[in-house]
Design an enzyme around this catalytic site. Structure first.
Site, mmCIF file in Angstrom:
data_model
loop_
_atom_site.group_PDB
_atom_site.id
_atom_site.type_symbol
_atom_site.label_atom_id
_atom_site.label_comp_id
_atom_site.label_asym_id
_atom_site.label_seq_id
_atom_site.Cartn_x
_atom_site.Cartn_y
_atom_site.Cartn_z
ATOM 1 N N ALA A 196 -6.153 12.816 -2.275
ATOM 2 C CA ALA A 196 -5.828 11.846 -3.316
ATOM 3 C C ALA A 196 -4.386 11.384 -3.190
ATOM 4 C CB ALA A 196 -6.059 12.468 -4.684
ATOM 5 N N ASP A 256 0.245 -3.762 -0.599
ATOM 6 C CA ASP A 256 -0.969 -3.359 0.109
ATOM 7 C C ASP A 256 -1.544 -4.581 0.822
ATOM 8 O OD1 ASP A 256 -3.065 -1.845 1.049
ATOM 9 O OD2 ASP A 256 -4.215 -1.917 -0.819
ATOM 10 N N SER A 264 -5.570 -0.110 8.923
ATOM 11 C CA SER A 264 -5.436 1.300 8.561
ATOM 12 C C SER A 264 -6.789 2.007 8.563
ATOM 13 C CB SER A 264 -4.791 1.410 7.173
ATOM 14 O OG SER A 264 -4.851 2.722 6.687
#
Length: 503
Positions: A196, A256, A264
């Site tokens: 996470a 982002d 990615s």
């Protein structure tokens, strides 16, 4: 310059190399200059710090340097100014909005991995992509460069399947069920997952409750060749190492860029040799992707990128408007997933999503006829075949295959939030649920999290339990309670919203 290594008991957050002022003056090295340390075939780049923390003839290195290359106290090394990396001019080119050539992208990625580029230069590259974007040719070149500058996994068992969810929905333990279903059908699925970052539990955090997830590439290869699957933490591997360095900068800048996100995800799939990839895009209010239009656009990009990489990609746009299943947090989710695998039954949102995604993978890999994948996936789950495969995965990765749901420790400090009125659950705020679970201690505290008692559409009466917070400490629980009362993540409304009187 040649000098002796002096290991300093400090962390700087970057690759700091300390030089005595006299040596710096002699070798014309200035503060923050890029310098290179070499010893045989080993080398590392770092930023020069000038000071009397080291004596003349000593080269001080921080713990950050040691985390990448092992040097010993007193070891003789050479140090030299590195100059401005060639890739800086290519970053400036992208800042001007120009298209980068394949070789220019490869140079940038190599310099990132070699630590020739510091966070300032990487930030400029990420910002340039955010502002000017990357076309699909650039994204493909970036993906391959990111993969090939790290380790690559060569698995002989074919076909190699893979699945990735772009996240944003709490309680998404779906892949803990999907992977054993797919492997039980005879397909190969080496699943690397993340921990996470902003959520309450990544897949790796959930699986770690059941077994070890920190394996080497050699161990992964052995396990996958033997049983056809694994569920491991990708962060322990040197897969697409430039990605982690760029993500660190992206987080600091709260950026982002789509091109970087695509590269990615797909770079790690390319590195492990995935041939058939299913991308799960949860969509809905509070998810990472909120509109169908955005989800379809992203899906088209994934499919096109896959074609350029020689990979077959399908995309499932799934409902992401509320948590999946009834649990959020590593141990709570592991318990729910294990119960589902053992019994073949579980929360509808979890089971239907898991067999739906697994069914698509079965069809993609030729293990089910078109349109029959979900039926076969359900059968594999209900007949216990997926559970048996999960037992194999747990055992091969170093865990106890006989682990039962009741063996999993859950945070024993609890507090239940109750309904304040009669009505129906009209919304569950994904971000709110995640924030409360994290405030309770998840994912660091494995037993922390949230157990939901209701889902959207459920009828409730005043005083009915809505959700229970689990924590491992009273202080964490108290903070989570305060946040839960402020956020009120579960919305309840009556069927009559407003009465307009006839005056």
């Amino acid at each position: 310059m040649r000098g002796k290594i002096k290991i300093l008991d400090i962390e700087t957050g970057n690759l700091a190399i300390f030089i005595n002022p006299e040596d710096a003056e002699q070798w014309r090295i200035h503060p923050n200059d890029l310098v290179k340390i070499e010893s045989g075939k080993r080398y590392i780049y770092g930023s020069a710090f000038i000071g009397n923390i080291v004596e003349k003839g000593e080269i001080g290195i921080s713990k950050d340097v040691l985390s990448i290359h092992q040097f010993s106290n007193g070891e003789i090394v050479s140090l030299s100014p590195a100059g401005t990396p060639e890739s800086v001019k290519y970053i400036k080119k992208k800042m001007r909005g120009e298209k980068l050539k394949k070789v220019e992208i490869e140079t940038i990625v190599r310099d990132i991995v070699d630590r020739k580029l510091r966070n300032t230069e990487i930030s400029a590259f990420v910002s340039a992509i955010e502002i000017n974007g990357l076309d699909m040719e650039e994204i493909a070149a970036l993906t391959i460069a990111m993969a090939e500058t790290g380790d690559m996994l060569d698995i002989e068992r074919k076909p190699i399947m893979d699945i990735h969810s772009i996240g944003g929905v709490p309680g998404n333990k779906t892949n803990v069920i999907v992977v054993p279903i797919v492997a039980a059908a005879g397909l190969t699925i080496p699943k690397t997952s993340s921990r996470a970052i902003t959520s309450a539990a990544g897949t790796a955090d959930v699986v770690e409750v059941l077994t070890n997830v920190t394996l080497t590439l050699e161990e992964i290869k052995r396990i996958v060749e033997k049983i056809g699957a694994c569920l491991v933490w990708g962060g322990a591997l040197n897969l697409a190492p430039a990605d982690d360095l760029m993500i660190h900068v992206e987080r600091r800048l709260s950026l982002d860029p789509r091109g970087l996100m695509l590269a990615s995800i797909m770079a790690k799939k390319y590195a492990i040799g995935s041939q058939y990839i299913l991308i799960d895009i949860p969509t809905g209010k509070g998810a990472k992707v909120e509109s169908m239009e955005e989800a379809r656009s992203l899906a088209r990009d994934f499919i096109e990128l896959g074609k350029r990489l020689g990979q077959y990609v399908e995309v499932a746009i799934t409902y992401g408007g509320q948590p999946i299943g009834y649990t959020v947090g590593p141990a709570l989710e592991a318990k729910e997933a294990l119960e589902t695998l053992m019994t073949g039954r579980g929360p509808g949102s979890l089971v239907e999503k898991a067999i739906g995604l697994a069914g698509l993978l079965l069809e993609m890999g030729g293990a089910a006829p078109k349109g029959k994948g979900k039926i076969i996936a359900r059968e594999i789950l209900e007949k216990g075949k997926a559970y048996q495969k999960m037992r194999e995965i747990i055992e091969e990765q170093g865990g106890d295959p006989d682990i039962k749901p009741e063996d999993i420790p859950i945070g024993d400090k609890t507090y239940t939030i109750h309904a304040q009125t009669n009505g129906y659950v009209t919304a569950i705020d994904n971000r709110g649920i995640t924030a409360i679970a994290r405030e309770a201690g998840a994912p660091e505290d494995k037993g922390a999290g949230i157990r939901l008692h209701v889902k959207v559409g459920d009828k409730v009466k005043e005083g009915d339990p809505l959700f229970t917070i689990h924590a491992e400490s009273e202080s964490r629980l108290d903070k989570a309670i305060v946040l839960a009362r402020r956020l009120e993540p579960i919305k309840i409304e009556g069927m009559v919203l407003q009465v307009i009187e006839n005056l």
